[in-house]
Design a protein around this motif. Sequence first.
Motif: not given
Lengths: 440, 261, 388
Positions: C345-364, C379-388
């Motif tokens: 549900a978030l992907i759908k909304k964030f994509t529409a809003a043009g916001i880069p989003y990554i979701s990764v599993d972690r332990e507690y 992910f950060i590289e991707m954002i920085l590359a996009k900003a250039k």
Amino acid sequence: MSNSSLSGLAYLEYEVARCNRRMQRIKDNPDPSKPKSNVLLYELERDFRMEQLEAYKAGKPFGLGTQTGPLTRSLGLVPWDAVPAADRTHGKEATRYFDIIRREGMPEHTCDRCSILIPMVLRGDFPRPSFLATTNYECIPIFMANLIVANLLDIPSFHIDRHFKNYKAKGKEDDELLKYMTDQLGEMIEYVEAHVPGCKYNEDMEIEWQHYERLYVQQAQKLWKLKAAIPCPLSGRESFREFRPSSLYPDPVKAVEYMRQYVEEVGERVDKGLGVAQPEERLRLLWSVAGPFYADPFSYLENMGVAIPAAEMTIYNGWFSGRESIWGDPWKGRKLSPLEEEARQMDFVWGRAGEAWVQTHIDTCRDLHLDGIVYFIQWGCPVTSALGKIVADTVEAQLSIPTLFIEGRMLESSIYDEKDFNSKLKDFVDICLERKKSHA
Amino acid sequence: MITAGIDAGAENTKALIFGADRVLAYSIVPQGLQAVLPVADKALAEAAANAGIKVSDIDYLVSTGIGSEQVSFCDEHASESAACARGASRLIPETDTVVDIGADKCLVVKCQHGRPFKTARNDRCAAGTSRFLRIAAKPLGVDVREMGRLALRSQMEIEIDSVCAVFAESEIISLIHQKKHPEDIARAVFKGLASRIYTLLVKVGFEKSLVMVGGVARNEGLVRALEEKAGCSIMIPEEPMIAGALGAALIACEKGMGKKK
Amino acid sequence: MKISDTSATMEDRFKALKESNRPENRTKWALEWKKQGKQVMGLLCSYVPEELVSAAGMLPWRITGTWKEAAPLAGVYRPEMTCRYCSHALESVLNGELSFLDAAAGTQLDDDFKRLLDVLIAIRKPAFTYMMYLPHASNRITMAMWVKSVLDLQQTLEKLTGVKITEKELRRQVGIYNRMRTLLSKVYELRKRDNPPITGAEALGLTTAARIMPREIFNDELEELLPYLEHREIPLKRSRPRLLMCGEYLDHPGYVDLVEKAGAVVVMDDFDTGSRYFWDLVEESSDNIIEAIARRYLNKPGSSRMVNWNEQAAQIVKWVKEYDCDGIVELRQLFSLPLDYRFFALIKKFTAAGIPYISVDREYHLANEGMLRTRVEAFIEMILAKAK
């Protein structure tokens, strides 16, 4: 993925063909060990799938009203049952869906049926509903799976929230909670009528469907008593046959007739003293929650003289044993309105607090004279798995019977190790036999 | 009466000959990649030769273990927990709870009068078994037994925080890169496994008189780690690998009574 | 009582405050409280109205799980593939770390929590555990039932402590909690700056500290620290990308630190342990204070178990704009199911809003840092590359 692509027919067409094939096989080559009423069952299943197929083609409203059928049908909806449909995909088909799930990052650690229904519906293998009710009555995975389907496909949906208290338990009827549910159902009806074209609530129809539901459950109550017979007349597979409410089927009269015939047949087996455990019944176990449905642990047990008279996987044991009110029972001496009746029956055992889940195990073990519990720890089902130890401790303390925990997945078979699984079962059977001996 | 027990495990098949209320002889044959049946056959023949009897002299034969069902020439199959409980209780009479760690399994049995009362087993993956130890030992460049001795020399406690055996392997590699001492890593590996076994022990409600059988019982590193976790000392029979086969042979004595061939 | 020696530097005081929930400091305030003859209630959910607990004279103390890998005792009750926070919380109950708790409370937010509460009730550890009904949707009907739930909590607390919760005391507590919320909001407001004076990890340290300390003491200390924080400077390698972090039951600042070390500035969060804990005030001027409390809790930015995913997504998008974020990193706790579902549900909304989003599993507990860092760096590289 729109209604017009009609891709949602794949599953339904397959099921219709499968039912027809089975009926033909029974006709050509009747197996005397199988219930004769199976023909009626396959007919019911086929008719239901055909009804869905036709509704879908004709663009008639299709959807999930509540967990129970009468309200769904009296709203003018053809029932949409993706969860039980997903159950039919075990084995290779399930593995295929799991490949998609893993590739696309869909929920994988949730229980199999809820994982699978998402790609099944999103890819259009199962038809897109025109309305979805989400509720927390069963478990988080079913709730969330419906929610994500509604969200991604922009399907009108309505949430009904229910309390964890068992408000319909005999002697504990809680008017306030009944009203809470009734009010929400009333709102849902208004919502459906406003948002789903072709839907109009019909109270008379609901009364009729509820009447058949009562007759149907009354038959199941008779079956419960037959299950207590020693030796047990039912195979483990039969115990696990999911109880499908009569209102699911387009012809409730036929559904009640099927149940009547089936119960009669089981009665005949009991009269003749026929049991499934070979060469003789040495042990009776309760199989809780789910199992590896792609494999056949039941025959393995039956060949060791072990019967599985009951599966504990649903609310329904409460109905069958007469501990919970069924459709049409009085509420504090009065008759409930059709909508109140619906609200009462939304009280689902899994959604309740843990005490009820523990108690249903104890009641079943007592009623059916059971010697142990095989408690299947289904991945992604915290509502059952995270309470196993308390169930085991309580039945141990109250009935002195042991519980086996055995972990696995119900539909996805790639990690299943039959040798290991059976070895655990054999270990457990030994322990139960020892215990039984020492009790004697 | 002469009886025999065969314990067809994932790595070794053990056969044992029992008569006049004592162990006459036993044999241990590696499974390798062969079928269960010929290996069981070979193990039984060796054991019989060691005992100085012919296989045909055996009155009753019971098999157990993960490959038990394939040992078609036996008279009966016994469950692993029954064989384990019986065998361990015979070797160490005060046995209350037995831990049996095999290549693919970790079985914990709480006993009552030499019979299983409650069992718990690992599920799902290698993380609770000796296979986990092999996976973990590989990057350290030692075998499992050496890893056990290594762990005893550890001076510092470190943690491996991955639950999964596969992740644990990569974590061990990164610990090596961080120049952590191999003995400390080894100890952490055993601590991780001990913690899993401990959960199973609590599940069956162990109280005292803990016995460990199976090949890994000879591993000092694991025994020490489990003793620390369980807070009691662990008894190990002289030959821990034969407990299952002995149990099967004892069950054969009982079952064979009156059914002599 | 003061939190620390007044001669300490402001930075030392800030350090002490933000590290209150570290394992070595965690029980300090609860034990002090007990020494005064008062009771402590362990909380497992941010939906339990804490004002009521405080008004009954108890310290509401959020249960943090053990931050260790192994949970051998909880493993007896819970299979490994269930919510790891619940397992680690149970471990800390079973291993005796939380034996000082007089009671525990939570809601049946989801199955994991419901069953955790069921287990605590069954084993009677702590001596009393209360399960509160929380609706998963907010509307006229459910709100009325939720108000009844809050009233039931009130009665339960009164019975448990023998203290009558007066309206006056309740209103006083609402004042204290609203002050806490306002102060934390002010801290979060500072994070909107180009060079935020506190890191994301520090912010999480503060919000988790708030939940285990006597709230007045926390408030006083934070109020005194605020002027210092306003002028505090932390050296930043670079000021972009600015990220918002999502997650649930994330209470280990190490996870935020990991994202920051990967080269991002974490300026906002959607944690139930962070912003969602203090967001929105209780309407103090309301005639019916119980209803006002109920409204604040049910309508605050929602957990992923709530049905209003679209509103949740909209709230996050709003934060992304307000805090000038370049992307969203979600660290989903393994085996806690709802975020896995909401993800789509978030992907759908964030994509529409043009916001880069990554979701990764972690332990507690903090684990697999290397793997996580690699993912976040990419992910950060991707954002920085996009900003250039």
